[in-house]
Design an enzyme around this catalytic site. Structure first.
Site, mmCIF file in Angstrom:
data_model
loop_
_atom_site.group_PDB
_atom_site.id
_atom_site.type_symbol
_atom_site.label_atom_id
_atom_site.label_comp_id
_atom_site.label_asym_id
_atom_site.label_seq_id
_atom_site.Cartn_x
_atom_site.Cartn_y
_atom_site.Cartn_z
ATOM 1 N N HIS A 182 0.866 -1.182 0.000
ATOM 2 C CA HIS A 182 0.000 0.000 0.000
ATOM 3 C C HIS A 182 0.897 1.223 0.000
ATOM 4 O O HIS A 182 1.692 1.424 0.918
ATOM 5 C CB HIS A 182 -0.921 0.020 1.222
ATOM 6 C CG HIS A 182 -1.858 1.196 1.220
ATOM 7 N ND1 HIS A 182 -3.110 1.159 0.631
ATOM 8 C CD2 HIS A 182 -1.718 2.453 1.732
ATOM 9 C CE1 HIS A 182 -3.695 2.332 0.770
ATOM 10 N NE2 HIS A 182 -2.876 3.127 1.428
ATOM 11 N N CYS A 183 0.767 2.052 -1.032
ATOM 12 C CA CYS A 183 1.638 3.221 -1.188
ATOM 13 C C CYS A 183 0.919 4.464 -0.675
ATOM 14 O O CYS A 183 -0.087 4.889 -1.256
ATOM 15 C CB CYS A 183 2.013 3.402 -2.657
ATOM 16 S SG CYS A 183 3.101 4.822 -2.940
ATOM 17 N N PRO A 184 1.411 5.092 0.400
ATOM 18 C CA PRO A 184 0.752 6.311 0.896
ATOM 19 C C PRO A 184 0.902 7.482 -0.064
ATOM 20 O O PRO A 184 0.055 8.379 -0.071
ATOM 21 C CB PRO A 184 1.468 6.571 2.226
ATOM 22 C CG PRO A 184 2.788 5.898 2.093
ATOM 23 C CD PRO A 184 2.549 4.705 1.238
#
Length: 386
Positions: A169-171
């Site tokens: 999951h890429c912020p």
């Protein structure tokens, strides 16, 4: 003499029995203590996960709120670099020649288009999730979704769903990197790294000029509207107070000469210095950070695995090694083919058209079934099989 000897032997025997009783009591106390929380499945990884549980809770709770803020930060920082490049760097390249400036305009705008396209496609493209109903292949059950999981599918606690071929999951994207947007994420990192290195190299002579010299040899060209507005804002009050015999304006952009007296313009000079310093340092920092990230993802892609699969495969390889066996990643087809599969260039697609220009082509397969290097499915029975 014999009596003393027997007394010593008796004393030693009592000490041995006492020691045995104390050891037995200690073992019993330790066993009772461990029985309060002992689990046969406990290991080093479980202990680390339990210790990091507060951090996981914080990320799961606040990542959904931090994501939009980080996307806004990326947009603001990128926009600031572009604006400073137009106002300060492009005028500097004009002094070096027309054709060099033309190259910077064409190359810079191509980079900007590719960065913006891949970033927004990575943000707004859904990574993919298993459909409801029957699935062609299932490897496990998701404990949170209470639903079957296809191969290479993992649950994202931030998005609260299972993601096909989940990498992480890429912020910075406020989105999961999965089957349908993995290519956009990688290409954004590549083009952003190239763009940061390009801006840092282009602005380096201007950075040296501003950083080393008390009186920089270059100041932004006066016909640029921002600098012109600054000039007018600083000169207008002087005209109102000065007699009509104003002699001339200095050709040096850092000073204004009124009645043959030099009046400094520290605002413009300081603004130029701060902007050039900010541009160079920011691009160098982003370039270094993205270089490390790209090296990591290059290793993952060359081995045909995602970030999550790397940890799973590492544990599985250690387990099989202890059993005298060798682990082989079933999704590793070699570095060249792995990159072709990621970029969607496996069949009759051009690198120049589909990678160096904006392209919305889908990856091969549906993310539900995957061909492996150890067992190849018949593509005629399922043309969507990857």
């Amino acid at each position: 003499m014999m009596q003393r000897f027997f007394c010593r032997c008796r004393y030693l025997c009592e000490c041995v029995r006492l020691r045995a009783r104390l050891k037995s009591k200690w073992e019993l106390a330790r066993l009772e203590f461990y029985s309060l929380f002992y689990n046969v499945f406990i290991d080093k990884s479980t202990i680390i996960d339990a210790a990091l549980e507060p951090i996981y809770w914080f990320v799961d709770t606040f990542a959904k709120y931090l994501g939009p803020a980080m996307v806004a930060l990326v947009i603001v920082l990128t926009l600031s670099v572009v604006v400073i490049f137009y106002i300060f760097i492009i005028p500097f390249t004009l002094l070096q020649g027309f054709y060099l400036t033309l190259f910077h305009l064409l190359f810079g705008h191509w980079l900007l288009i590719m960065i913006v396209f891949n970033y927004f496609m990575g943000v707004f493209t859904h990574p993919g999730r298993p459909p409801q109903g029957m699935l062609p292949e299932v490897v496990s059950m998701c404990k949170k979704c209470i639903a079957p999981k296809p191969p290479r599918t993992h649950h994202c606690s931030v998005c609260n769903m299972c993601v096909l071929k989940m990498d992480h999951h890429c912020p910075w994207l406020n989105n999961c990197v999965g089957h349908y947007n993995h290519r956009y994420f990688v290409m954004f990192c590549v083009f952003m790294w190239v763009g940061s290195a390009y801006v840092a190299i282009t602005s380096f002579p201007l950075f040296i000029d501003q950083f080393r010299n008390e009186e920089p040899r270059f100041q932004p060209l006066k016909f640029w509207i921002v600098n012109l507005s600054l000039d007018l804002a600083l000169i207008e009050p002087l005209f109102k107070e000065s007699p009509p015999d104003v002699m001339l304006l200095a050709s040096n952009f850092s000073d204004v000469v009124v009645e043959k007296k030099v009046i400094p313009k520290p605002v413009l000079k300081k603004l130029t210095y701060n902007c050039v310093l900010y541009e160079f340092m920011l691009c160098c920092g982003v370039c270094a950070a993205l270089a490390l990230l790209l090296v990591w993802h290059y290793q993952l892609i060359s081995r045909g695995e995602t970030s999550i699969e790397h940890h799973i495969n590492k544990s599985e390889a250690a387990r099989l090694k202890a059993a005298g066996k060798i682990f082989k990643n079933p999704y590793d087809f070699g570095t060249k083919m792995n990159f072709k599969m990621l970029l969607g260039l496996e069949y009759e697609r051009s690198f120049w058209r589909h990678i160096l220009l904006p392209s919305m082509h889908l990856p091969y397969g549906d993310g539900l079934t995957w061909r492996s290097s150890t067992y190849i499915l018949d593509p005629s029975s399922n043309p969507k099989t990857l």
